[in-house]
Design an enzyme around this catalytic site. Sequence first.
Site, mmCIF file in Angstrom:
data_model
loop_
_atom_site.group_PDB
_atom_site.id
_atom_site.type_symbol
_atom_site.label_atom_id
_atom_site.label_comp_id
_atom_site.label_asym_id
_atom_site.label_seq_id
_atom_site.Cartn_x
_atom_site.Cartn_y
_atom_site.Cartn_z
ATOM 1 C CG HIS A 106 -29.759 9.311 1.771
ATOM 2 N ND1 HIS A 106 -30.248 8.277 2.523
ATOM 3 C CD2 HIS A 106 -30.756 9.636 0.903
ATOM 4 C CE1 HIS A 106 -31.483 7.981 2.142
ATOM 5 N NE2 HIS A 106 -31.807 8.794 1.149
ATOM 6 C CD GLU A 123 -26.288 9.073 6.134
ATOM 7 O OE1 GLU A 123 -26.816 9.906 5.376
ATOM 8 O OE2 GLU A 123 -26.946 8.314 6.860
ATOM 9 C CB CYS A 154 -31.378 4.652 5.392
ATOM 10 S SG CYS A 154 -30.384 5.005 3.917
ATOM 11 C CB CYS A 175 -26.394 5.581 4.457
ATOM 12 S SG CYS A 175 -27.156 6.835 3.398
#
Length: 157
Positions: free
Chosen positions: A56, A58, A86, A89
């Site tokens: 992701h 992040e 999420c 993360c």
Amino acid sequence: MPPSDEDWMRQALALAERAQQEDDEIPVGALVVDADGQLIGEGWNRNIAEHDPSAHAEIVALRRAGQALGNHRLVGCTLYVTLEPCAMCAMAMVHARVARVVYGAADPKTGAAGSVFNLLADPRHNHRVEVVAGVLAEEASTRLTNYFRAKRGKPAI
């Protein structure tokens, strides 16, 4: 005058654009700024391109920031991301000891910074992350909505 949260979020939105244009990934961008206001890591969603469910925006930005600092702890750092983190993360931020997260659009399905879960402020953790929500939220949300509308063959809003 140092860059503001909106200035940094505009850079994160530019990274989100790269995710979509260069990699046809969900347009989420993230960057990490150290305590002195220096950009030390950036990324965008790469999970499809890299066949990596953890890539992701992040996580990519956190990895690069850790490499830049030579440390897995990102004490005093701020992470800017165009979509609410999420759970994966959010917990990476807790483990990295990130000071703040600033996000754009809320995620009513999997948001873990207050929308669905509030992992960043959970008192059971040994570190809590300050959350600033909704910075340039409309622009971030519209970009995501239009990405998914295009995937479904619908016109942009």
